[in-house]
Design a protein around this motif. Structure first.
Motif, PDB file in Angstrom:
ATOM      1  N   VAL A  38      67.558 -55.289  39.739  1.00 51.74           N
ATOM      2  CA  VAL A  38      66.987 -54.927  38.440  1.00 51.74           C
ATOM      3  C   VAL A  38      66.419 -53.528  38.618  1.00 51.74           C
ATOM      4  CG1 VAL A  38      65.339 -55.521  36.643  1.00 51.74           C
ATOM      5  CG2 VAL A  38      66.451 -57.344  37.965  1.00 51.74           C
ATOM      6  N   ALA A  59      64.978 -49.955  37.074  1.00 50.26           N
ATOM      7  CA  ALA A  59      64.399 -49.213  35.957  1.00 50.26           C
ATOM      8  C   ALA A  59      65.215 -47.943  35.767  1.00 50.26           C
ATOM      9  CB  ALA A  59      62.943 -48.874  36.234  1.00 50.26           C
ATOM     10  N   ASP A  60      65.733 -47.754  34.569  1.00 51.70           N
ATOM     11  CA  ASP A  60      66.550 -46.574  34.277  1.00 51.70           C
ATOM     12  C   ASP A  60      65.633 -45.442  33.835  1.00 51.70           C
ATOM     13  OD1 ASP A  60      68.594 -44.832  33.845  1.00 51.70           O
ATOM     14  OD2 ASP A  60      69.430 -45.891  32.115  1.00 51.70           O
ATOM     15  N   ARG A 100      72.173 -54.384  30.304  1.00 50.27           N
ATOM     16  CA  ARG A 100      71.063 -53.452  30.128  1.00 50.27           C
ATOM     17  C   ARG A 100      70.074 -54.084  29.162  1.00 50.27           C
ATOM     18  NH1 ARG A 100      69.914 -47.963  30.433  1.00 50.27           N
ATOM     19  NH2 ARG A 100      71.917 -47.642  31.460  1.00 50.27           N
ATOM     20  N   THR A 137      65.957 -51.349  31.616  1.00 50.36           N
ATOM     21  CA  THR A 137      66.345 -51.810  32.948  1.00 50.36           C
ATOM     22  C   THR A 137      67.834 -52.086  32.932  1.00 50.36           C
ATOM     23  OG1 THR A 137      65.797 -54.120  32.473  1.00 50.36           O
ATOM     24  CG2 THR A 137      64.116 -52.816  33.604  1.00 50.36           C
TER      25      THR A 137
END
Length: 166
Positions: free
Chosen positions: A120, A122-123, A143, A157
């Protein structure tokens, strides 16, 4: 000299310090307060009780990063799905330590009950973690848009998964 080894009790302060950097200075984690030593001890003990790996990358005698796997979600039906976590000390990125840690984590899962390994991510604008995982065969599974709010902005995420049965 670099070595990947199992976490020891003496490593917990360094692990906590590495993670605290990401909590306070980045959006790589959605935690907003760094966990204390007791919380890290409890996490490490829980991972060990589950028979799962918690590793550190040691460079010249210093903890330069860590990685572990834990059950993806607490409900029993998720017992065959694990989530990996990898963090490197500031100044230690880009040197292949993440690759060494993730490779060893995956190797240690061979022959276990694990079927799927999930990441997982974090973008937050840094593609390094997604690149690392895709290099090991993880595929994007979805996403979640704007699910975290940190440092004044909404963050998605990205869910990646690796089939460990192949």
């Amino acid at each position: 000299m670099t070595k990947i080894r199992a976490l020891s009790e003496a490593d917990l302060p360094a692990v906590g310090e590495i993670y605290a950097h990401y909590v306070t200075a980045t959006a790589a984690t959605f935690d907003e307060t760094p966990p204390g030593l007791q919380e890290w001890r409890a996490k490490a003990e829980g991972i060990a009780r589950a028979g799962l790996p918690f590793l550190v990358a040691e460079v010249d005698g210093e903890v330069a990063g860590y990685a572990y796997v834990a059950q993806y979600r607490p409900k029993p039906a998720y017992r065959h799905t694990l989530e990996d976590t990898i963090y490197l000390a500031p100044g230690r990125t880009g040197r292949g330590l993440g690759r060494l840690l993730l490779g060893e984590l995956i190797a240690k899962l061979s022959g276990t009950r694990a079927r799927t390994l999930v990441a997982v991510i974090a973008d937050s604008g840094d593609p390094a973690s997604a690149r690392l995982h895709t290099a090991f065969g993880f595929e994007e599974a979805g996403r979640l848009k704007a699910v975290g709010f940190k440092h004044g902005r909404w963050i998605d995420t990205v869910l990646l998964q690796l089939d460990l049965t192949k």
